[in-house]
Scaffold this motif. Structure first.
Motif, PDB file in Angstrom:
ATOM      1  N   ASN A  61      27.375  87.258  30.330  1.00 15.81           N
ATOM      2  CA  ASN A  61      26.989  87.941  29.100  1.00 15.81           C
ATOM      3  C   ASN A  61      26.095  89.150  29.349  1.00 15.81           C
ATOM      4  OD1 ASN A  61      28.392  86.014  27.651  1.00 15.81           O
ATOM      5  ND2 ASN A  61      26.588  84.823  27.149  1.00 15.81           N
ATOM      6  N   GLN A  62      25.134  89.016  30.255  1.00 12.54           N
ATOM      7  CA  GLN A  62      24.127  90.060  30.425  1.00 12.54           C
ATOM      8  C   GLN A  62      24.469  91.083  31.498  1.00 12.54           C
ATOM      9  OE1 GLN A  62      20.271  88.212  30.780  1.00 12.54           O
ATOM     10  NE2 GLN A  62      20.666  86.877  29.046  1.00 12.54           N
ATOM     11  N   ALA A  63      24.961  90.654  32.632  1.00 12.86           N
ATOM     12  CA  ALA A  63      25.216  91.586  33.730  1.00 12.86           C
ATOM     13  C   ALA A  63      26.589  92.239  33.638  1.00 12.86           C
ATOM     14  CB  ALA A  63      25.064  90.869  35.075  1.00 12.86           C
ATOM     15  N   ILE A  64      27.588  91.482  33.243  1.00 17.44           N
ATOM     16  CA  ILE A  64      28.949  92.021  33.151  1.00 17.44           C
ATOM     17  C   ILE A  64      29.179  92.615  31.767  1.00 17.44           C
ATOM     18  CG2 ILE A  64      31.395  91.408  33.146  1.00 17.44           C
ATOM     19  CD1 ILE A  64      30.643  89.324  35.326  1.00 17.44           C
ATOM     20  N   GLY A  65      28.800  91.873  30.762  1.00 14.43           N
ATOM     21  CA  GLY A  65      28.986  92.294  29.377  1.00 14.43           C
ATOM     22  C   GLY A  65      30.034  91.433  28.701  1.00 14.43           C
ATOM     23  N   ASP A  66      29.695  90.897  27.541  1.00 12.26           N
ATOM     24  CA  ASP A  66      30.617  90.009  26.836  1.00 12.26           C
ATOM     25  C   ASP A  66      31.382  90.706  25.726  1.00 12.26           C
ATOM     26  OD1 ASP A  66      28.505  90.369  25.072  1.00 12.26           O
ATOM     27  OD2 ASP A  66      28.399  88.263  24.483  1.00 12.26           O
ATOM     28  N   ARG A  67      31.129  92.030  25.519  1.00  9.70           N
ATOM     29  CA  ARG A  67      31.793  92.710  24.414  1.00  9.70           C
ATOM     30  C   ARG A  67      32.250  94.109  24.773  1.00  9.70           C
ATOM     31  NH1 ARG A  67      27.606  91.637  20.260  1.00  9.70           N
ATOM     32  NH2 ARG A  67      27.492  89.894  21.650  1.00  9.70           N
ATOM     33  N   VAL A  68      33.305  94.518  24.099  1.00  8.28           N
ATOM     34  CA  VAL A  68      33.774  95.899  24.198  1.00  8.28           C
ATOM     35  C   VAL A  68      33.808  96.463  22.782  1.00  8.28           C
ATOM     36  CG1 VAL A  68      35.083  95.609  26.334  1.00  8.28           C
ATOM     37  CG2 VAL A  68      36.207  95.209  24.166  1.00  8.28           C
ATOM     38  N   LEU A  69      33.530  97.749  22.683  1.00  6.13           N
ATOM     39  CA  LEU A  69      33.492  98.423  21.390  1.00  6.13           C
ATOM     40  C   LEU A  69      34.740  99.262  21.192  1.00  6.13           C
ATOM     41  CD1 LEU A  69      29.733  99.535  21.416  1.00  6.13           C
ATOM     42  CD2 LEU A  69      30.727  97.476  20.396  1.00  6.13           C
ATOM     43  N   LYS A  82      37.437  99.207  29.466  1.00  6.57           N
ATOM     44  CA  LYS A  82      38.233  98.760  30.614  1.00  6.57           C
ATOM     45  C   LYS A  82      37.344  98.374  31.790  1.00  6.57           C
ATOM     46  CE  LYS A  82      42.452 101.203  29.420  1.00  6.57           C
ATOM     47  NZ  LYS A  82      43.424 102.230  29.757  1.00  6.57           N
ATOM     48  N   THR A  83      36.272  99.112  31.994  1.00 11.91           N
ATOM     49  CA  THR A  83      35.335  98.783  33.079  1.00 11.91           C
ATOM     50  C   THR A  83      34.710  97.409  32.838  1.00 11.91           C
ATOM     51  OG1 THR A  83      34.865 101.116  33.441  1.00 11.91           O
ATOM     52  CG2 THR A  83      33.251  99.548  34.298  1.00 11.91           C
ATOM     53  N   ILE A  84      34.295  97.160  31.603  1.00 13.05           N
ATOM     54  CA  ILE A  84      33.704  95.863  31.261  1.00 13.05           C
ATOM     55  C   ILE A  84      34.743  94.758  31.431  1.00 13.05           C
ATOM     56  CG2 ILE A  84      32.773  94.480  29.353  1.00 13.05           C
ATOM     57  CD1 ILE A  84      31.493  97.158  28.339  1.00 13.05           C
ATOM     58  N   LEU A  85      35.955  94.994  30.949  1.00 15.77           N
ATOM     59  CA  LEU A  85      36.999  93.979  31.039  1.00 15.77           C
ATOM     60  C   LEU A  85      37.429  93.722  32.475  1.00 15.77           C
ATOM     61  CD1 LEU A  85      39.117  94.880  27.894  1.00 15.77           C
ATOM     62  CD2 LEU A  85      37.531  92.958  28.200  1.00 15.77           C
ATOM     63  N   ASP A  86      37.385  94.739  33.338  1.00 15.88           N
ATOM     64  CA  ASP A  86      37.671  94.516  34.758  1.00 15.88           C
ATOM     65  C   ASP A  86      36.648  93.541  35.342  1.00 15.88           C
ATOM     66  OD1 ASP A  86      39.901  96.190  34.779  1.00 15.88           O
ATOM     67  OD2 ASP A  86      38.770  97.925  35.525  1.00 15.88           O
ATOM     68  N   GLY A  87      35.376  93.714  34.978  1.00 12.86           N
ATOM     69  CA  GLY A  87      34.332  92.785  35.423  1.00 12.86           C
ATOM     70  C   GLY A  87      34.547  91.387  34.859  1.00 12.86           C
ATOM     71  N   GLN A  88      34.920  91.308  33.580  1.00  9.60           N
ATOM     72  CA  GLN A  88      35.192  90.005  32.978  1.00  9.60           C
ATOM     73  C   GLN A  88      36.352  89.308  33.678  1.00  9.60           C
ATOM     74  OE1 GLN A  88      35.811  90.114  28.744  1.00  9.60           O
ATOM     75  NE2 GLN A  88      33.789  90.983  28.317  1.00  9.60           N
ATOM     76  N   ALA A  89      37.411  90.059  33.953  1.00  5.83           N
ATOM     77  CA  ALA A  89      38.575  89.467  34.620  1.00  5.83           C
ATOM     78  C   ALA A  89      38.187  88.927  35.994  1.00  5.83           C
ATOM     79  CB  ALA A  89      39.691  90.501  34.744  1.00  5.83           C
ATOM     80  N   ALA A 125      44.373  92.891  22.113  1.00  7.80           N
ATOM     81  CA  ALA A 125      44.342  93.957  23.123  1.00  7.80           C
ATOM     82  C   ALA A 125      43.490  93.534  24.315  1.00  7.80           C
ATOM     83  CB  ALA A 125      43.813  95.254  22.512  1.00  7.80           C
ATOM     84  N   VAL A 126      42.353  92.907  24.042  1.00 12.34           N
ATOM     85  CA  VAL A 126      41.485  92.429  25.128  1.00 12.34           C
ATOM     86  C   VAL A 126      42.172  91.321  25.907  1.00 12.34           C
ATOM     87  CG1 VAL A 126      39.330  91.186  25.599  1.00 12.34           C
ATOM     88  CG2 VAL A 126      39.330  93.161  24.066  1.00 12.34           C
ATOM     89  N   ARG A 127      42.770  90.382  25.209  1.00 17.13           N
ATOM     90  CA  ARG A 127      43.478  89.283  25.877  1.00 17.13           C
ATOM     91  C   ARG A 127      44.587  89.832  26.782  1.00 17.13           C
ATOM     92  NH1 ARG A 127      48.042  86.164  25.385  1.00 17.13           N
ATOM     93  NH2 ARG A 127      47.795  83.953  25.825  1.00 17.13           N
ATOM     94  N   GLU A 128      45.387  90.737  26.258  1.00 21.56           N
ATOM     95  CA  GLU A 128      46.473  91.314  27.051  1.00 21.56           C
ATOM     96  C   GLU A 128      45.938  92.055  28.276  1.00 21.56           C
ATOM     97  OE1 GLU A 128      48.842  93.668  24.355  1.00 21.56           O
ATOM     98  OE2 GLU A 128      49.267  91.924  23.106  1.00 21.56           O
ATOM     99  N   TYR A 129      44.824  92.736  28.128  1.00 18.87           N
ATOM    100  CA  TYR A 129      44.245  93.454  29.266  1.00 18.87           C
ATOM    101  C   TYR A 129      43.784  92.453  30.333  1.00 18.87           C
ATOM    102  CZ  TYR A 129      41.728  96.893  31.999  1.00 18.87           C
ATOM    103  OH  TYR A 129      41.318  97.702  33.027  1.00 18.87           O
ATOM    104  N   LEU A 130      43.099  91.389  29.911  1.00 22.26           N
ATOM    105  CA  LEU A 130      42.636  90.382  30.875  1.00 22.26           C
ATOM    106  C   LEU A 130      43.823  89.715  31.579  1.00 22.26           C
ATOM    107  CD1 LEU A 130      39.713  88.775  28.823  1.00 22.26           C
ATOM    108  CD2 LEU A 130      39.509  90.286  30.817  1.00 22.26           C
TER     109      LEU A 130
END
Length: 177
Positions: A61-69, A82-89, A125-130
């Motif tokens: 949640n804090q270092a990678i980020g749990d949300r995209v705007l 996309k940068t945040i979602l790459d970290g989440q993935a 969109a987020v799910r498909e990206y992950l």
């Protein structure tokens, strides 16, 4: 079932280790301070489950980020998103015992129905990206809250911008084959 047994044994071992560490609250371990700086923190530099533990949801949640705007009326992922979602993935691939629900949100402008549909498109969109980054689709769910759960309430763009988001919420779930 094997994974659940291993997870249980690991948790018990960690709990037992925490109970036997006299320096677990940051004080000196003994008269000579034998535990030093390494006593409670372990090799990864943080307490298990804390924001400094790279395997914890707090770190996610804090270092990678749990949300995209998102921009107004879109479900297009931005380069920052996309940068945040790459970290989440990467985190989800490394920590396979977690599932995620992607929550889609919208600002207060527009009808309830429109914003529920927009939130759903954002979550999808987020799910498909992950999934495109290797996260198994079976570990991801989506839901939309539309404009029903704002994090900022005001009639200004600064508030609207924070509410146009998709949030990845983690849950621990031993996955069995």
């Amino acid at each position: 079932m094997k994974m659940m047994t291993r997870a249980t044994v690991l948790l018990l071992a960690l709990a037992t280790a925490a109970c036997t560490n006299p320096d677990r609250f940051g004080g000196a371990g003994g008269a000579d301070g034998a535990n030093g700086a390494d006593g409670a923190n372990g090799a990864n530099g943080g307490l298990a489950g804390s924001a400094s533990d790279p395997t914890s949801p707090a770190y996610f949640n804090q270092a990678i980020g749990d949300r995209v705007l998102f921009a107004v009326d879109t479900s297009t992922i931005t380069p920052t998103g996309k940068t945040i979602l790459d970290g989440q993935a990467q985190w989800l691939l490394t920590n396979a015992d977690y599932r995620a629900v992607v929550e889609g949100h919208a600002d207060e402008q527009g009808t309830r129905e429109y914003n529920l549909a927009l939130g759903q498109r954002r979550a999808n969109a987020v799910r498909e990206y992950l999934v495109s980054r290797g996260v198994p689709s079976s570990r991801l769910q989506v839901t939309s809250f539309g404009k029903e759960r704002p994090i900022e309430v005001c009639s200004e763009e600064s508030c609207y911008a924070k509410n146009r988001r998709a949030v990845t919420v983690l849950s621990f779930s031993a996955i069995t084959s």
